[in-house]
Each structure stands twice: as C-alpha cells, then as structure tokens.
Motif scaffolding. Structure first.
Motif, mmCIF file in Angstrom:
data_model
loop_
_atom_site.group_PDB
_atom_site.id
_atom_site.type_symbol
_atom_site.label_atom_id
_atom_site.label_comp_id
_atom_site.label_asym_id
_atom_site.label_seq_id
_atom_site.Cartn_x
_atom_site.Cartn_y
_atom_site.Cartn_z
ATOM 1 N N VAL A 65 0.842 -1.195 0.000
ATOM 2 C CA VAL A 65 0.000 0.000 0.000
ATOM 3 C C VAL A 65 0.876 1.243 0.000
ATOM 4 O O VAL A 65 0.603 2.207 -0.729
ATOM 5 C CB VAL A 65 -0.966 -0.006 1.205
ATOM 6 C CG1 VAL A 65 -1.615 1.346 1.403
ATOM 7 C CG2 VAL A 65 -2.030 -1.062 1.014
ATOM 8 N N VAL A 96 -6.241 1.619 -4.748
ATOM 9 C CA VAL A 96 -5.222 1.417 -3.719
ATOM 10 C C VAL A 96 -5.809 1.720 -2.340
ATOM 11 O O VAL A 96 -5.549 1.000 -1.370
ATOM 12 C CB VAL A 96 -3.969 2.275 -4.008
ATOM 13 C CG1 VAL A 96 -3.025 2.287 -2.825
ATOM 14 C CG2 VAL A 96 -3.250 1.747 -5.240
ATOM 15 N N ILE A 118 -4.582 -3.893 -5.327
ATOM 16 C CA ILE A 118 -3.325 -3.168 -5.140
ATOM 17 C C ILE A 118 -2.225 -3.609 -6.101
ATOM 18 O O ILE A 118 -1.462 -2.778 -6.588
ATOM 19 C CB ILE A 118 -2.853 -3.308 -3.680
ATOM 20 C CG1 ILE A 118 -3.761 -2.478 -2.792
ATOM 21 C CG2 ILE A 118 -1.418 -2.861 -3.521
ATOM 22 C CD1 ILE A 118 -3.427 -2.532 -1.352
#
Length: 175
Positions: A65, A96, A118
C-alpha cells in the motif's frame, strides 16, 4: 379513487438505494465467512501458523500500500501538472485506498480482494471493472433507464436507436 394531493398516479416512490442493502448484507456475511476461513486454515496448518500467516499478509499489504499509494499519488500529481485528464490515476488511487482498507481487515478473503486491487499486475483488470460500473451509472442517468447505456429502453418506454455514426439527430428550434 383520486390521487393524493400533490401526487400524480405516475409518481414513483422513493426507494432506498440498492447499494445500501448490499453493504448491509456484506457487513453480515463477510465476517462470518472470514471466521470460517480462518478456522478452516487453522485446522489444516495450526493456530500459531495461521496467526503468523495473517501477520505476514498484513505486513506485506502495508508495504505494498505504501509503495503503490506513492506511485499512484505521483502519477496523479504528474497528470494534473501536465494538464491531462487524471481519470486512470484517480481510479488507481481509489483502488489502492480500498485495497489498503481491505488489507487492514483481518482475514484471508478480504486480503485476497485487497491484493487484487493493489497489485500492479491485477489492478488494470479492477480498473476496467470500476470504469464500466461508473460509465453504466453515469450513462444510465443520461438515457433514462436505470443502469442502461445507449440502446437501452428509457422510462418513457421507447427504445433509443442509433446508426453506425451514432444516434439520429433532429434539428429544431425551441420557442
């Protein structure tokens, strides 16, 4: 029977959005599925190993992340600085953000979906799905039907027709 004052017989009742029902159902179903999955994995590989696996997924997710969020933010700033329309960059940043939130939730199922949002390899597929949902919602309001795009039937009951060049245009003057 006469219609109530201020209401026409064709007035539509205001309904709750369907997404509220979906979210309420997900808030009930997802935790049950997560607990069942954690118990099943714990029975197969052991309790401590399951806990270590969950912690390792969280650490990997936090690192991803941070990395992908930084990349998405930099791409968004570059697009804004150069005057480009940042639709792809905004979609990536949203994915994200949602993926990171799912990775913060303990469990294997939410982690799988979070990683799907992601990872740079799978994010384009998620972005295309997100763009299709947004386009369907936006075009549904333009063409009258709920969630229908061009060629769908609107609320007036007629069907939009379009030729190879697009919809037929009738020019006129509004008085």
């Amino acid at each position: 029977m006469a219609p109530a004052l201020g209401r026409t017989p064709y007035a539509r009742r205001r309904r709750r959005p369907r997404w509220l029902a979906v979210i309420a159902l997900m808030l009930l179903v997802v935790p049950i599925l997560e607990i069942a999955t954690i118990i099943a994995v714990g029975k197969v590989i052991g309790g401590w190993q399951t806990l270590v696996l969950l912690l390792a997924e969280s650490a990997l997710g936090a690192w991803l992340v941070r990395r992908e969020g930084g990349r998405a933010w930099a791409a968004l700033r570059t697009a804004l600085r150069t005057g480009q329309m940042p639709s792809r960059q905004l979609a990536d940043a949203a994915l994200v953000l949602v993926g990171g939130t799912l990775l913060l939730t303990p469990g294997f199922l939410t982690d799988v979906v979070g990683f799907f949002f992601i990872l740079p390899v799978t994010r384009p597929m998620a972005r295309r799905a997100l763009e299709a949902v947004v386009a369907r919602r936006l075009l549904g309001g333009v063409f009258g039907g709920r969630g229908r795009g061009p060629g769908g039937t609107g609320t007036s009951g007629h069907t939009e027709t379009s030729g190879p060049e697009g919809p037929d245009v009738i020019e006129g003057e509004v008085l």
